[in-house]
Design an enzyme around this catalytic site. Structure first.
Site, short mmCIF file in Angstrom:
data_model
loop_
_atom_site.label_atom_id
_atom_site.label_comp_id
_atom_site.label_asym_id
_atom_site.label_seq_id
_atom_site.Cartn_x
_atom_site.Cartn_y
_atom_site.Cartn_z
N GLU A 162 31.02 61.22 22.04
CA GLU A 162 29.63 61.41 21.64
C GLU A 162 28.69 60.87 22.73
O GLU A 162 27.71 61.52 23.09
CB GLU A 162 29.40 60.70 20.31
CG GLU A 162 28.11 61.10 19.62
CD GLU A 162 27.92 60.41 18.28
OE1 GLU A 162 28.87 59.73 17.82
OE2 GLU A 162 26.83 60.54 17.71
N GLY A 202 22.43 58.09 12.58
CA GLY A 202 22.33 57.40 11.31
C GLY A 202 23.39 56.32 11.14
O GLY A 202 23.14 55.27 10.54
N ALA A 203 24.59 56.58 11.68
CA ALA A 203 25.68 55.64 11.47
C ALA A 203 26.16 54.95 12.75
O ALA A 203 26.84 53.94 12.69
CB ALA A 203 26.86 56.35 10.80
#
Ligand SMILES: *[C@@H]1O[C@H](CO)[C@@H](O)[C@H](O)[C@H]1NC(C)=O
Ligand SMILES: *[C@@H]1O[C@H](CO)[C@@H](O)[C@H](O)[C@H]1NC(C)=O
Ligand SMILES: *[C@@H]1O[C@H](CO)[C@@H](O)[C@H](O)[C@H]1NC(C)=O
Ligand SMILES: *[C@@H]1O[C@H](CO)[C@@H](O)[C@H](O)[C@H]1NC(C)=O
Ligand SMILES: *[C@@H]1O[C@H](CO)[C@@H](O)[C@H](O)[C@H]1NC(C)=O
Ligand SMILES: *[C@@H]1O[C@H](CO)[C@@H](O)[C@H](O)[C@H]1NC(C)=O
Length: 507
Positions: A162, A202-203
């Site tokens: 990512e 978000g995480a």
């Protein structure tokens, strides 16, 4: 002597004309012009976004030719929320895919690849319940087999992937990998530095950049080869340090330290904001499970009152980070994670961008400016916020003060940015309408559109350059020919003259 030189020029010109014509004709046969498309579903923890990219088919290995033509936010929560009802996942995705079908010409549907990459939300679900995670992916797989596109799989990508894909996207869109020189050939740009990438989901949150010294190889330094050049990219993904999970952790720890177990005061929520949250909201995630009280009951409710206190909010945010575990002498961010000193420009996108944008900031600004905007925002009354935000949604609006403090703490105390290098961070969400997100880098890598080896030499010339070269060398050839004819005629004439003189001299 001039005759020989001219002759060489003539032959050379003819050779060049033949060569460039042959090369150009060959390229024309190989290349089928027209647009190509690719689709990526970015399955984040809080929502899924569908991106459609397009590029000219004959230029697919060039840099900077892929652009985003369409983006669709899938309604509802992220795919990791469908752990207990995976069959319901298809409906909202289908709404977006119907719009995508209209954007891509019908005859290209079958040859358009679709990738789905899931990030931290699914990484956490997989840790929590592996069978639930694979059922969610299976359900997506089943849905796409009924679609006309070429589905290339639903995958949970790692935090490192990512981070690196985000870094590739940012540098690809900014044109940092290759540039066109005067002769339309692609070369490695001189003096152009790559930009670091900061992503806040978000995480999880990711930092990726090329550090000063590349001799030290740590686990977190990845070697990537792009367009023939190697890059050593430092990248780290902090699981549970995304915006939503960090906020849950903050609420959970406030509750833990509170005497009143059914009502808490949150200094990061605006003054006079009141809400009721369930224990499941706070402790349901794997990131906060270790903070669960003994008598945890998911449906029990907690009253939360905002007090809008910037000093206490900053203090509460600081408890989310652990600076004690960094080993002596080693450069560290936090939680014992090695990180070299930040270097060069950075682009901060997704959650970073949305947060500063809510504070009316964008692009580059000073740390003092950010601090004072945050301070002003955090001191506002809840009733004021609808007038201050361009788009007012309760769950976002209540959290901007927390996000801003969180970003401040993460960047300054975590990654060690300071007042001096803070202005080198560009808060930006897109370049020329293409979103800065890991999804583009993911597609470029999986379709091999960024070749490891550079084969720049045989790029076809653009038509005007080709016509220009052809004209130029034809003109050279013609001039040579005229000169040769002229000098041949002259030498014949001179010979005749000599002969005549000779005859005269003798007599
Ligand atoms: C792009 O590169 C890939 C892999 O190197 C190759 O297979 C493909 O033919 C190239 N496409 C074009 C249009 O040059
Ligand atoms: C994991 O998910 C499966 C499928 O959704 C469910 O049947 C099972 O009860 C879950 N297990 C746990 C421990 O939550
Ligand atoms: C590298 O990874 C291994 C195993 O994942 C770990 O044991 C080791 O501590 C890591 N080293 C560094 C410098 O982070
Ligand atoms: C941030 O701004 C506030 C209000 O202007 C000020 O009191 C505080 O000292 C500033 N903090 C830093 C670290 O600059
Ligand atoms: C942002 O700017 C607008 C227009 O100038 C203003 O009305 C609004 O209050 C500002 N919002 C914040 C958060 O400062
Ligand atoms: C970006 O989108 C806007 C509006 O859709 C359009 O007017 C503009 O030309 C686009 N810019 C680029 C560089 O494609």
């Amino acid at each position: 002597m001039p005759t020989i030189v001219t002759l060489i020029f003539l032959l050379l010109s003819i050779a060049i004309i033949v060569t460039i014509t042959l090369v150009q004709m060959n390229r024309k046969q190989i290349l089928s012009p027209g647009l190509k498309y690719g689709i990526v579903l970015d399955a984040g923890s809080s929502r899924t976004t569908v991106y459609v990219y397009e590029w000219p088919a004959e230029k697919e290995n060039n840099t900077g030719v892929v652009s985003q033509t369409f983006k669709c936010n899938v309604k509802g929560p992220g795919i990791s929320s469908y752990g207990s009802n995976p069959q319901e996942i298809a409906m909202p995705i289908n709404d977006c895919m119907n719009k995508v079908k209209e954007k891509i010409p019908f005859h290209l549907h079958r040859s358009t690849p679709v990738y789905l990459g899931a990030t931290a939300g699914m990484r956490l679900l997989r840790l929590q319940n592996e069978s639930a995670a694979s059922e969610v992916l299976q359900s997506i797989q089943t849905y796409f087999t009924s679609q006309p596109f070429e589905f290339r799989g639903a995958q949970i990508i790692t935090g490192q992937e990512e981070g690196v894909y985000g870094w590739i996207t940012a540098n690809y869109l900014k044109g940092n990998f290759l540039e066109k020189n005067l002769w339309s050939a692609w070369v490695h740009p001189h003096g152009v530095e790559t930009t670091g990438a900061l992503d806040l989901g978000g995480a999880s949150t990711q930092i990726s950049f090329i550090p000063e010294e590349t001799t030290l190889t740590f686990n977190s330094t990845l070697q990537v080869q792009l367009f023939g050049y190697p890059y050593s990219v430092y990248t780290h993904s902090f699981q549970c340090y995304g915006r939503d999970e960090a906020e849950k952790k903050l609420l959970a720890s406030i509750l833990q330290n509170s005497n009143n177990k059914s009502g808490i005061k949150n200094p990061c929520y605006p003054q006079n904001y009141r809400t009721v949250l369930t224990m499941k909201h706070l402790y349901g995630s794997l990131c906060t499970a270790f903070l669960r009280p003994e008598n945890y009951s998911p449906s029990q409710s907690v009253h939360v009152i905002g007090t809008g206190d910037p000093v206490l909010c900053r203090e509460a945010v600081s408890t989310l980070f652990d600076f004690t575990s960094c080993r002596d002498g080693e450069e560290c961010s936090f939680n014992g994670i090695h990180q070299p000193k930040v270097k060069g420009n950075f682009v901060a996108f997704s959650g970073f961008y949305y947060t500063v944008n809510a504070l009316n900031l964008t692009g580059q600004f000073s740390l003092a400016e950010f601090n004072s905007s945050m301070w002003t925002f955090c001191s506002q009354d809840w009733n004021q916020l609808p007038f201050m935000l361009p788009k007012f949604e309760e769950t976002y609006a209540r959290s901007y003060c927390f996000s801003a403090n969180y970003i401040y703490y993460l960047l300054v105390h975590g990654y060690k940015f300071n007042a001096e290098n803070w202005p080198q961070i560009h808060f930006q969400k897109e370049v020329d309408n293409s979103s800065i997100a890991w999804s583009l880098g993911y597609m470029l890598s999986l379709t091999n559109m960024i070749p490891a080896e550079s084969n720049r030499i045989w790029f076809p010339m653009n038509p005007s350059l080709f016509a220009g070269l052809l004209l130029f060398f034809t003109a050279v050839a013609l001039l040579c020919l005229i000169f040769l004819v002229y000098s041949y005629v002259r030498s014949r004439m001179r010979k005749n003259t000599c002969h005549v003189e000779h005859v005269f001299a003798v007599e």
